[in-house]
Design an enzyme around this catalytic site. Structure first.
Site, PDB file in Angstrom:
ATOM      1  CG  HIS A 247      -9.150  -2.854   9.643  1.00 12.54           C
ATOM      2  ND1 HIS A 247      -8.120  -3.130  10.526  1.00 12.54           N
ATOM      3  CD2 HIS A 247      -9.983  -3.918   9.700  1.00 12.54           C
ATOM      4  CE1 HIS A 247      -8.340  -4.295  11.101  1.00 12.54           C
ATOM      5  NE2 HIS A 247      -9.459  -4.800  10.615  1.00 12.54           N
TER       6      HIS A 247
ATOM      7  CG  ASN B 280      -5.739   2.493   9.632  1.00 11.54           C
ATOM      8  OD1 ASN B 280      -4.675   2.100   9.130  1.00 11.54           O
ATOM      9  ND2 ASN B 280      -6.502   1.694  10.363  1.00 11.54           N
TER      10      ASN B 280
ATOM     11  CG  ASN C 269      -2.131  -0.908   0.994  1.00 13.90           C
ATOM     12  OD1 ASN C 269      -3.050  -0.561   0.276  1.00 13.90           O
ATOM     13  ND2 ASN C 269      -2.089  -2.091   1.586  1.00 13.90           N
TER      14      ASN C 269
HETATM   15  C1  GAR Z   1      -2.960  -4.373   4.341  1.00 16.34           C
HETATM   16  O1  GAR Z   1      -3.868  -5.356   3.915  1.00 16.34           O
HETATM   17  C2  GAR Z   1      -3.637  -3.422   5.299  1.00 16.34           C
HETATM   18  O2  GAR Z   1      -4.995  -3.206   5.011  1.00 16.34           O
HETATM   19  C3  GAR Z   1      -3.478  -4.157   6.613  1.00 16.34           C
HETATM   20  O3  GAR Z   1      -2.199  -4.717   6.557  1.00 16.34           O
HETATM   21  C4  GAR Z   1      -1.865  -5.016   5.197  1.00 16.34           C
HETATM   22  C5  GAR Z   1      -0.497  -4.425   4.907  1.00 16.34           C
HETATM   23  O4  GAR Z   1      -0.021  -4.832   3.654  1.00 16.34           O
HETATM   24  N1  GAR Z   1      -3.644  -3.255   7.726  1.00 16.34           N
HETATM   25  C6  GAR Z   1      -4.096  -3.659   8.916  1.00 16.34           C
HETATM   26  O5  GAR Z   1      -4.398  -4.817   9.160  1.00 16.34           O
HETATM   27  C7  GAR Z   1      -4.227  -2.548   9.948  1.00 16.34           C
HETATM   28  N2  GAR Z   1      -4.939  -2.989  11.094  1.00 16.34           N
HETATM   29  P1  GAR Z   1       1.133  -3.999   2.938  1.00 16.34           P
HETATM   30  O6  GAR Z   1       2.286  -3.870   3.943  1.00 16.34           O
HETATM   31  O7  GAR Z   1       1.538  -4.809   1.758  1.00 16.34           O
HETATM   32  O8  GAR Z   1       0.580  -2.663   2.559  1.00 16.34           O
END
Ligand code: GAR
Length: 199
Positions: A105, A103, A14
């Site tokens: 989620h 944020n 992300n």
């Molecule tokens: C993503 O899916 C994000 O939505 C989630 O962690 C992942 C990170 O992936 N966030 C949470 O769970 C927050 N509570 P990335 O490091 O490849 O972006």
């Protein structure tokens, strides 16, 4: 030019999508810094690939107002985007950046939110509960874990034979499509459609 910080703890897909989106367009905003709390996290290399500086801040530094606000000040940060960031955001930062911390989620909050619910754990819980849909929730950050005003949701179907990895892939594709555009719309105050069309 206004400046955002991305906070990330993990692989950084992300974070990279947002860096690519903002730093290749003239939007009046750019990603000035990535703050990461975990040495060795994938996001560090991804940010470096785009010449975005990374500040490595272990938990104790991150929770120290002088250190964290010092980093925010030194990059002139106007808004903060959380992208897979696993530490709680301290109150001194929330009050400094009221309504300017976003944020994402990987579930349809309030389902599968709260402490301990992040990344793969969320998708495992969704599959274990036999849910037929899941999705993403993009929201402003307040003092409550996964609380704060919802800005955007998108859903995806979960089929009975999907594994947590399958659900994760579907969620990542929603995140790729929507997160940069929702951030752009929120920061600029322009309609989301302006940014989705451009994607
Ligand atoms: C993503 O899916 C994000 O939505 C989630 O962690 C992942 C990170 O992936 N966030 C949470 O769970 C927050 N509570 P990335 O490091 O490849 O972006």
């Amino acid at each position: 030019m206004k400046r955002m910080a991305i906070f990330a703890s993990g692989a950084g897909s992300n974070a990279e999508n947002i860096i690519r989106y903002f730093n290749s367009r003239d939007m009046g905003w750019k990603v000035a810094v990535v703050v990461c709390n975990r040495a060795g996290a994938g996001v560090i290399e991804r940010a470096a690939r785009h010449d975005v500086p990374v500040e490595l801040m272990p938990k104790a530094d991150f929770n120290d107002p002088e250190k964290l606000l010092g980093v925010m000040d030194s990059y002139g940060v106007d808004a903060i985007v959380l992208a897979g960031f696993l530490l709680m955001i301290p109150e001194f930062l929330i009050s400094r950046y009221q309504g300017r911390i976003i944020n994402i989620h990987p579930s349809l909050l309030p389902k599968y939110g709260g402490r301990g619910m992040y990344g793969r754990h969320v998708h495992e819980a969704v599959v274990a509960a036999g849910e037929r849909e899941s999705g993403i929730t993009i929201h402003l950050v307040n003092e409550e874990c996964d609380g704060g005003r919802v800005l955007f949701r998108a859903t995806t179907e979960v089929s009975p034979d999907d594994t947590p990895e399958d659900v994760e892939a579907k969620i990542h594709s929603l995140e790729r499509r929507y997160y940069p555009a929702v951030v752009a719309s929120t920061l600029t105050g322009r309609p989301l459609d302006d940014f989705l069309a451009d994607y």
